[in-house]
Design a protein around this motif. Structure first.
Motif, PDB file in Angstrom:
ATOM      1  N   ALA A 171       9.561  -5.614  -0.911  1.00  0.00           N
ATOM      2  CA  ALA A 171       8.313  -6.650  -0.795  1.00  0.00           C
ATOM      3  C   ALA A 171       8.208  -6.843   0.506  1.00  0.00           C
ATOM      4  O   ALA A 171       6.789  -7.113   0.948  1.00  0.00           O
ATOM      5  CB  ALA A 171       8.339  -8.022  -1.412  1.00  0.00           C
ATOM      6  N   PHE A 172       9.051  -6.534   1.562  1.00  0.00           N
ATOM      7  CA  PHE A 172       8.880  -6.693   2.811  1.00  0.00           C
ATOM      8  C   PHE A 172       8.354  -5.475   3.810  1.00  0.00           C
ATOM      9  O   PHE A 172       8.309  -5.700   5.131  1.00  0.00           O
ATOM     10  CB  PHE A 172      10.155  -7.504   3.408  1.00  0.00           C
ATOM     11  N   THR A 173       8.219  -4.668   3.050  1.00  0.00           N
ATOM     12  CA  THR A 173       7.543  -3.499   3.827  1.00  0.00           C
ATOM     13  C   THR A 173       6.378  -2.974   3.085  1.00  0.00           C
ATOM     14  O   THR A 173       6.233  -2.636   1.720  1.00  0.00           O
ATOM     15  CB  THR A 173       8.587  -2.169   3.701  1.00  0.00           C
ATOM     16  N   ARG A 174       5.209  -2.716   3.587  1.00  0.00           N
ATOM     17  CA  ARG A 174       3.875  -2.491   3.128  1.00  0.00           C
ATOM     18  C   ARG A 174       3.414  -1.379   3.750  1.00  0.00           C
ATOM     19  O   ARG A 174       3.783  -1.070   5.137  1.00  0.00           O
ATOM     20  CB  ARG A 174       3.060  -3.734   3.255  1.00  0.00           C
ATOM     21  N   GLN A 175       2.542  -0.847   3.221  1.00  0.00           N
ATOM     22  CA  GLN A 175       1.907   0.140   3.791  1.00  0.00           C
ATOM     23  C   GLN A 175       0.142   0.093   3.547  1.00  0.00           C
ATOM     24  O   GLN A 175      -0.163  -0.355   2.530  1.00  0.00           O
ATOM     25  CB  GLN A 175       2.229   1.589   3.208  1.00  0.00           C
ATOM     26  N   SER A 176      -0.583   0.760   4.557  1.00  0.00           N
ATOM     27  CA  SER A 176      -1.752   0.421   4.529  1.00  0.00           C
ATOM     28  C   SER A 176      -2.485   1.970   4.771  1.00  0.00           C
ATOM     29  O   SER A 176      -1.971   2.583   5.625  1.00  0.00           O
ATOM     30  CB  SER A 176      -2.776  -0.181   5.378  1.00  0.00           C
ATOM     31  N   PRO A 177      -3.388   2.645   3.816  1.00  0.00           N
ATOM     32  CA  PRO A 177      -3.861   4.048   4.001  1.00  0.00           C
ATOM     33  C   PRO A 177      -4.701   4.220   5.251  1.00  0.00           C
ATOM     34  O   PRO A 177      -4.943   5.177   5.656  1.00  0.00           O
ATOM     35  CB  PRO A 177      -4.683   4.357   2.714  1.00  0.00           C
ATOM     36  N   ASN A 178      -5.579   3.060   5.673  1.00  0.00           N
ATOM     37  CA  ASN A 178      -6.054   2.995   6.712  1.00  0.00           C
ATOM     38  C   ASN A 178      -6.494   1.700   7.233  1.00  0.00           C
ATOM     39  O   ASN A 178      -6.231   0.797   6.695  1.00  0.00           O
ATOM     40  CB  ASN A 178      -7.591   3.909   6.575  1.00  0.00           C
ATOM     41  N   TYR A 179      -7.135   1.527   8.738  1.00  0.00           N
ATOM     42  CA  TYR A 179      -7.320   0.196   9.097  1.00  0.00           C
ATOM     43  C   TYR A 179      -8.440  -0.754   8.329  1.00  0.00           C
ATOM     44  O   TYR A 179      -8.473  -1.866   8.128  1.00  0.00           O
ATOM     45  CB  TYR A 179      -7.495   0.404  10.473  1.00  0.00           C
ATOM     46  N   ASP A 180      -9.353   0.070   7.620  1.00  0.00           N
ATOM     47  CA  ASP A 180     -10.325  -0.860   6.904  1.00  0.00           C
ATOM     48  C   ASP A 180      -9.751  -1.662   5.607  1.00  0.00           C
ATOM     49  O   ASP A 180      -9.865  -2.630   5.569  1.00  0.00           O
ATOM     50  CB  ASP A 180     -11.448   0.102   6.322  1.00  0.00           C
ATOM     51  N   ILE A 181      -8.717  -0.839   5.357  1.00  0.00           N
ATOM     52  CA  ILE A 181      -7.844  -1.693   3.984  1.00  0.00           C
ATOM     53  C   ILE A 181      -7.014  -2.539   4.687  1.00  0.00           C
ATOM     54  O   ILE A 181      -6.719  -3.769   4.202  1.00  0.00           O
ATOM     55  CB  ILE A 181      -7.244  -0.471   3.080  1.00  0.00           C
TER      56      ILE A 181
END
Ligand SMILES: [Zn+2]
Length: 593
Positions: A171-181
């Motif tokens: 839960a303390f490591t997250r990912q985002s596919p791009n900066y808009d998201i």
């Protein structure tokens, strides 16, 4: 819930470094959460360039004001391994780094976060609310890059709530596919009360921060109903999961929409009060409705975003106004309250628009375009010169809904327009709509040309003809104050340090004409010292003359003021006596009776 593990972090970074393409990760720590700071370490691996610009957005999508987030950044530095690299500021929100071809760059900076709102970050010892655009610096030209976010919580913080996906179930490591998201995914870290429900095939999570007298089971049931009603309008719910982050304050309100989450401000002790509960549901319905209307079905100017500048659109009356219309009609459709509650809310909204002199000055399209410099930057004269595109936009949506239901004899409604536009622009054309295209969508279902409607109500200042449309459903609107002859000064006041100080002066009122100014201290009227404004005009009538003693900037001044008739309105909506079958059909469809 698992806390962040330093070994996992190191292994992850090794994997990222060897992956080849550019890899970006952020590590957030809170060594001085009690003083409202987050320390950010950004690591960019796989670089191959001589120089790099780093930027921070100047605004948060959904909140149309340039907020200059870079002003909260301090002590920024850049390094390649143990070697410091020069970093230089070249614009208010841009830093230039001579990367000199190094493959891995580390940038460290601190952000001060102490602004309580749904659109700005706030950190203290109890929790961190991270509104991503004011936390994450990004490498210029790399908005399409994915990133990983590691959160090392402060002391006893146990929980992360965000719509960003976890990495390895941590839960303390997250990912985002791009900066808009990433910029569209706020993060709450703390000890919030989290509960979930499933609706329309989507997993929902509600993170309640700050306590409150909410009834969890009741909320689960009613929020699921909101989701089902709204999904039914658009025909699909595009999320796999969705997060409601609710900030409960002694007195709170407002919300901000995101792609797969929302942040709501609420009053922690209002849940047990029926009116308070209804308005919370209405807020939740508003922000959730946005996941379609504005986050996906959007004006063409609102995405992809320019994070450096204002993004102008004349269509916030659709994005916000239509959403404001649906927030109440959705709660109505849930049948929690009698239809009169809804009609009462509607009448109050109409009164509030008509009591604003700005309704004769600013059109809906102009209110939208100038949101950046007017709606979001109100002053003492705003009531005289502007309108809310929420309120008037919602009332225009009402007229259009009634028009379509009436014209199609109950077969179609504004719902059909929203579903059609969502399919046509978000799903098929994969872009935003223009002014003309939204109008065409409305015309398609109204079965008529709306040139005149737009000229009058969207770009023009013609008063909305409520009765024409309400009678389609067998209702009429009347002004409860119509026959009264009460006098008014046309000012509002606040009590400050025991003094009665003028806050607004209404255009065209007695106060306006005879020269009462904002910030004037009212000292006495007709020789009687003022301690309150209650009952001030009880024995007066229009035409009466008052001697008003004021204090303006420390100097005494006497004004002669002639009272005028109070022009404020207070509407109510009532059923017509004789209602025919067609009116009943419209009423049933409109109010889901
Ligand atoms: Zn909104």
């Amino acid at each position: 819930m698992k806390k962040f593990n330093i070994l996992v972090f190191l292994l992850l970074n090794i994997m990222i470094t060897t992956a080849g393409a550019t890899q970006i990760s952020y590590t957030l720590t809170f060594p001085e959460a009690q003083a409202h700071y987050v320390d950010v370490e950004m690591r960019i691996a796989g670089l191959n360039q001589k120089e790099l610009n780093l930027k921070m957005p100047v605004w948060t999508p959904g909140s149309y004001l340039v907020r200059e987030f870079a002003r909260n950044i301090e002590t920024i530095s850049a390094a390649a391994g143990s070697k410091d690299l020069p970093i230089q500021k070249t614009r208010k929100n841009t830093w230039h780094v001579n990367t000199t071809g190094v493959p891995v760059l580390t940038v460290k900076y601190r952000v001060y976060a102490f602004e309580i709102s749904v659109r700005t970050s706030f950190i203290d010892a109890s929790h961190a609310f991270l509104s991503s655009p004011d936390i994450f610096i990004y490498p210029d030209g790399m908005l399409n890059q994915s990133s990983t976010i590691h959160i090392l919580p402060y002391k006893d913080w146990t929980t992360v709530s965000t719509s960003l996906e976890t990495v390895n179930n941590d839960a303390f490591t997250r990912q985002s596919p791009n900066y808009d998201i990433l910029f569209d995914s706020p993060i709450e870290v703390g000890t919030q009360d989290v509960f979930g429900f499933e609706a329309a095939g989507v997993k929902y999570e509600v993170a309640m921060c700050g306590g409150g007298n909410y009834d969890k089971e009741r909320l689960k049931k009613d929020m699921a109903k909101i989701v089902e009603e709204e999904t039914a309008i658009y025909g699909e719910n595009p999320n796999k999961h969705y997060t409601f982050i609710v900030h409960n304050y002694l007195k709170g309100g407002g919300g901000l929409e995101h792609l797969s989450s929302t942040v709501l401000g609420a009053s922690r002790y209002k849940y047990a009060d029926e009116k308070g509960y209804e308005s919370f549901l209405s807020l939740a319905a508003h922000e959730h409705f946005h996941l379609w209307n504005v986050k996906r079905l959007r004006p063409i100017a609102l995405g992809p975003f320019d994070y450096d500048n204002e993004n102008y659109t004349t269509n916030l009356w659709i994005a916000e106004g239509f959403t404001a219309y649906y927030q109440d009609i959705i709660v109505r459709r849930m049948h929690l309250y009698p239809p009169e509650n809804y009609l009462g809310i509607l009448a109050d909204n109409i009164s509030s628009l008509d009591n604003q002199p700005g309704v004769k000055i600013q059109s809906l399209a102009d209110a939208s375009y100038d949101a950046w410099i007017k709606s979001y930057r109100p002053n003492e004269n705003s009531t005289n010169t502007t309108i809310s595109y929420y309120t008037k936009g919602a009332l225009v949506a009402l007229l259009l809904d009634l028009e379509i239901i009436h014209d199609t004899n109950g077969a179609k409604s504004l719902d059909d327009v929203m579903r059609y536009m969502y399919n046509e622009y978000y799903k098929v054309k994969k872009r935003g709509y223009t002014d003309a295209e939204f109008k065409q969508g409305l015309e398609k279902f109204a079965g008529k040309n709306l040139d005149e409607f737009y000229k009058n109500y969207i770009t023009g200042l013609t008063p909305l003809d409520y009765n024409k449309y309400l009678q389609y459903a067998g209702y009429k609107i009347t002004d409860e104050y119509a026959g009264s002859n009460n006098p008014a000064l046309g000012i509002s006041t606040v009590v400050s340090g025991g003094k009665i100080v003028v806050a607004t002066v209404v255009r065209g009122s007695a106060g306006w004409i005879d020269g009462i100014n904002v910030n004037d201290e009212l000292v006495s009227i007709n020789g009687v010292k003022l301690t309150t404004t209650d009952g001030l005009l009880n024995d007066k009538k229009p035409g009466d003359k008052l001697t008003v003693n004021i204090n303006r900037d420390g100097l005494p001044l006497t004004l002669q003021v002639t009272l005028l008739k109070n022009t404020r309105v207070k509407y109510k909506i009532e059923a017509l006596g004789d209602v025919n079958a067609q009116q009943l059909t419209v009423r049933k469809k409109w109010l889901k009776l």
